[in-house]
Scaffold this motif. Structure first.
Motif, PDB file in Angstrom:
ATOM      1  N   THR A 361       0.822  -1.201   0.000  1.00 42.63           N
ATOM      2  CA  THR A 361       0.000   0.000   0.000  1.00 42.63           C
ATOM      3  C   THR A 361       0.859   1.254   0.000  1.00 42.63           C
ATOM      4  OG1 THR A 361      -1.670  -1.209   1.265  1.00 42.63           O
ATOM      5  CG2 THR A 361      -1.892   1.178   1.171  1.00 42.63           C
ATOM      6  N   THR A 362       1.952   1.241   0.745  1.00 43.44           N
ATOM      7  CA  THR A 362       2.813   2.417   0.814  1.00 43.44           C
ATOM      8  C   THR A 362       3.403   2.757  -0.542  1.00 43.44           C
ATOM      9  OG1 THR A 362       3.383   1.906   3.103  1.00 43.44           O
ATOM     10  CG2 THR A 362       4.829   3.425   1.942  1.00 43.44           C
ATOM     11  N   VAL A 363       3.892   1.745  -1.268  1.00 45.89           N
ATOM     12  CA  VAL A 363       4.492   2.021  -2.574  1.00 45.89           C
ATOM     13  C   VAL A 363       3.441   2.481  -3.580  1.00 45.89           C
ATOM     14  CG1 VAL A 363       4.299  -0.319  -3.529  1.00 45.89           C
ATOM     15  CG2 VAL A 363       6.192   1.140  -4.226  1.00 45.89           C
ATOM     16  N   LYS A 364       2.198   2.004  -3.443  1.00 49.35           N
ATOM     17  CA  LYS A 364       1.139   2.451  -4.337  1.00 49.35           C
ATOM     18  C   LYS A 364       0.762   3.906  -4.068  1.00 49.35           C
ATOM     19  CE  LYS A 364       0.052  -1.261  -6.771  1.00 49.35           C
ATOM     20  NZ  LYS A 364       0.054  -1.286  -8.247  1.00 49.35           N
ATOM     21  N   ARG A 429      -8.661   7.930  -5.054  1.00 53.28           N
ATOM     22  CA  ARG A 429      -9.435   7.900  -6.299  1.00 53.28           C
ATOM     23  C   ARG A 429      -9.659   9.315  -6.826  1.00 53.28           C
ATOM     24  NH1 ARG A 429     -12.510   4.268  -8.919  1.00 53.28           N
ATOM     25  NH2 ARG A 429     -12.146   2.723  -7.267  1.00 53.28           N
ATOM     26  N   LYS A 430      -9.945  10.237  -5.921  1.00 52.78           N
ATOM     27  CA  LYS A 430     -10.141  11.625  -6.328  1.00 52.78           C
ATOM     28  C   LYS A 430      -8.861  12.202  -6.925  1.00 52.78           C
ATOM     29  CE  LYS A 430     -11.631  16.118  -4.529  1.00 52.78           C
ATOM     30  NZ  LYS A 430     -12.083  16.871  -3.325  1.00 52.78           N
ATOM     31  N   SER A 431      -7.726  11.870  -6.297  1.00 55.24           N
ATOM     32  CA  SER A 431      -6.441  12.339  -6.812  1.00 55.24           C
ATOM     33  C   SER A 431      -6.146  11.754  -8.183  1.00 55.24           C
ATOM     34  CB  SER A 431      -5.330  11.966  -5.827  1.00 55.24           C
ATOM     35  OG  SER A 431      -4.064  12.292  -6.339  1.00 55.24           O
ATOM     36  N   ASN A 432      -6.472  10.489  -8.370  1.00 54.99           N
ATOM     37  CA  ASN A 432      -6.245   9.859  -9.681  1.00 54.99           C
ATOM     38  C   ASN A 432      -7.119  10.483 -10.760  1.00 54.99           C
ATOM     39  OD1 ASN A 432      -4.400   8.112  -8.552  1.00 54.99           O
ATOM     40  ND2 ASN A 432      -5.870   6.452  -8.259  1.00 54.99           N
ATOM     41  N   ASN A 433      -8.379  10.805 -10.397  1.00 50.67           N
ATOM     42  CA  ASN A 433      -9.288  11.426 -11.370  1.00 50.67           C
ATOM     43  C   ASN A 433      -8.795  12.802 -11.773  1.00 50.67           C
ATOM     44  OD1 ASN A 433     -11.006   9.222 -11.321  1.00 50.67           O
ATOM     45  ND2 ASN A 433     -12.317  10.074  -9.707  1.00 50.67           N
ATOM     46  N   ASP A 437      -7.677  13.831 -15.514  1.00 49.71           N
ATOM     47  CA  ASP A 437      -8.273  14.989 -16.189  1.00 49.71           C
ATOM     48  C   ASP A 437      -7.205  15.967 -16.630  1.00 49.71           C
ATOM     49  OD1 ASP A 437     -10.743  13.890 -15.787  1.00 49.71           O
ATOM     50  OD2 ASP A 437     -11.190  15.071 -13.983  1.00 49.71           O
ATOM     51  N   HIS A 438      -6.177  16.162 -15.787  1.00 48.60           N
ATOM     52  CA  HIS A 438      -5.096  17.081 -16.123  1.00 48.60           C
ATOM     53  C   HIS A 438      -4.330  16.574 -17.338  1.00 48.60           C
ATOM     54  CE1 HIS A 438      -1.987  20.078 -15.561  1.00 48.60           C
ATOM     55  NE2 HIS A 438      -1.057  19.117 -15.478  1.00 48.60           N
ATOM     56  N   VAL A 439      -4.066  15.276 -17.374  1.00 46.85           N
ATOM     57  CA  VAL A 439      -3.352  14.689 -18.509  1.00 46.85           C
ATOM     58  C   VAL A 439      -4.177  14.802 -19.780  1.00 46.85           C
ATOM     59  CG1 VAL A 439      -2.450  12.529 -19.448  1.00 46.85           C
ATOM     60  CG2 VAL A 439      -2.018  13.115 -17.070  1.00 46.85           C
ATOM     61  N   SER A 440      -5.510  14.610 -19.658  1.00 42.33           N
ATOM     62  CA  SER A 440      -6.385  14.719 -20.821  1.00 42.33           C
ATOM     63  C   SER A 440      -6.382  16.135 -21.375  1.00 42.33           C
ATOM     64  CB  SER A 440      -7.810  14.306 -20.442  1.00 42.33           C
ATOM     65  OG  SER A 440      -7.837  12.969 -19.993  1.00 42.33           O
TER      66      SER A 440
END
Length: 455
Positions: A361-364, A429-433, A437-440
């Protein structure tokens, strides 16, 4: 991991390229793996099962449960807290020398515990001295095996070490119980001290592969290190990144509400079962079922990620922490032998999943770049909270005169941990979204400016 086998400081690149082949074909690695298994068997099997000796300490010194709980809490706490210093020792002197030194510390701590006349004496000898030694032996064993294996075989070898820890947790309590009945608790500690001295022989075969290369490059990098200090700068940068990482902070607090709480309940589990009417042999056998549940469920996170790839690594411990919270709350009300065994197995499942998900979990959450700093901070916090949780639980047992309310408190702590795991999963999950979105947006802008995308 960079390796080095020649004694010449100016070895050619061809020699270094040939190293992995020699490393794979070296028969020594099987001796190293076997030695690492027995080191993990002893170094994790004993410190996390000192509570088997707690009834003897209570009778001999007529102390309260809070003071007696300090012995195991300090031992396991130092095992975690001293990890940072032991890593530095391994990097400088190699796993063999550090492991031998740690083995001697463990042996000395146990031998001097034979002469203990008070609980503070045991806290110093068994808690501080042996605790630091256990930390050095565990880190040295893991490092040695990691040097001699690579790729998929390295993962299998490290899993084999984890299996050694599980076997130690299952068998050591029975060994301690037998030794106490035959020789008393002082003779038990003396016998275990002699057993731990064998770890010096186990480490003798662990010839380090990386220490030579580090020493060879030391003079070349000395000037650069003294001027720029890149390691310190990277570590400081990682710490700043961790402080601003809300997901990581929630994860650390959740872990500090999980593993220390479970370990504090295990400190009193034998005494708790005896107060429920079970004899000592039955209580230890029931604890065996808990350890079996912990060992078997250590593979659950890996299976979940393999067959359910989209499962969050934070949701897995959240689910099992809820199970552990429920089991802890129901334990004081269990009536039959079967009910106690089932609830203890559920608690063991929570422990096994939590231990396994610490590193994954820490590395993820923090990534490979900040992994060392993130894991170091987490282990330190687990050590500190573990040193506090045992005495606090013992204080409430002494205060209330029963285990019912303290077990309710432990259940509440596990419930809080489950909520924090869920919160961390939502934030992740919010951070990934946001990141996707930023990458898109960047992709759209770049594509619009690129003539190749024009119609």
């Amino acid at each position: 991991m960079t390796t080095h086998t020649t004694c010449c400081p100016d070895c050619s690149s061809s020699d270094q390229e040939a190293q992995p082949i020699k490393k794979k074909s070296s028969p020594r690695r099987w001796f190293v793996l076997t030695s690492g298994y027995f080191v993990m068997f002893l170094s994790t099997g004993f410190p996390f099962n000192i509570f088997i000796l707690n009834p003897e300490f209570l009778r001999t010194f007529e102390s309260n449960k809070a003071e007696t709980a300090l012995i195991q809490s300090i031992t396991t706490g130092m095992l975690h807290i001293a990890g940072t210093f032991c890593w530095k020792a391994v990097a400088r002197y190699g796993p063999r020398m550090t492991g031998i030194a740690g083995s001697l510390l463990v042996t000395l701590g146990l031998v001097f515990s034979f002469f203990a006349q008070s609980i503070p004496h045991l806290i110093v000898t068994l808690g501080l001295v042996s605790g630091i030694g256990f930390s050095a032996t565990i880190i040295s064993a893991v490092t040695s095996v990691g040097e001699y294996f690579e790729g998929k075989s390295q993962l299998m070898a490290l899993s084999f070490l984890t299996f050694g820890s599980g076997c130690g947790g299952i068998l050591i309590p029975f060994l301690l119980h037998f030794l106490i009945e035959e020789f008393g608790w002082r003779g038990c500690l003396l016998f275990i001290g002699g057993l731990m001295a064998n770890m010096t022989c186990f480490f003798a075969v662990c010839k380090p592969l990386s220490i030579g290369l580090q020493q060879t490059k030391a003079n070349k990098l000395k000037k650069v290190d003294s001027e720029t200090k890149p390691t310190e700068q990277v570590f400081t940068k990682s710490l700043r990144s961790l402080v601003t990482n809300k997901v990581y902070i929630a994860h650390v607090v959740a872990m500090c509400c999980t593993l220390p709480v479970i370990n504090s309940s295990l400190i009193f589990i034998i005494d708790f079962l005896t107060t429920k009417g079970f004899d000592s042999k039955s209580a230890i056998l029931m604890y065996l079922y808990l350890q079996i549940g912990s060992t078997l469920c250590g593979v659950v996170p890996g299976l979940c990620k393999k067959y359910i790839p989209h499962t969050s690594v934070l949701i897995i411990p959240a689910c099992f922490t809820i199970i552990g919270s429920t089991a802890t709350a129901l334990l004081p009300h269990a009536k039959t032998y079967t009910q106690h065994v089932v609830l203890l197995v559920f608690l063991g499942m929570t422990l096994g999943v939590s231990v396994t998900t610490v590193s994954v979990t820490t590395v993820k959450i923090v990534g490979l770049q900040d992994y060392s700093a993130g894991l170091g901070v987490l282990m330190t916090m687990l050590g500190i909270s573990g040193s506090i949780s045992g005495p606090v639980a013992g204080f409430f047992v002494d205060l209330t005169g029963s285990y019912t309310k303290p077990f309710y408190g432990m259940s509440a702590g596990l419930g809080l941990a489950a909520g924090l795991f869920v919160l961390a999963a939502v934030l992740k999950r919010k951070s990934n979204n946001i990141h996707s979105d930023h990458v898109s947006d960047i992709t759209v802008v770049v594509g619009a400016d690129n003539p190749a995308f024009s119609i």
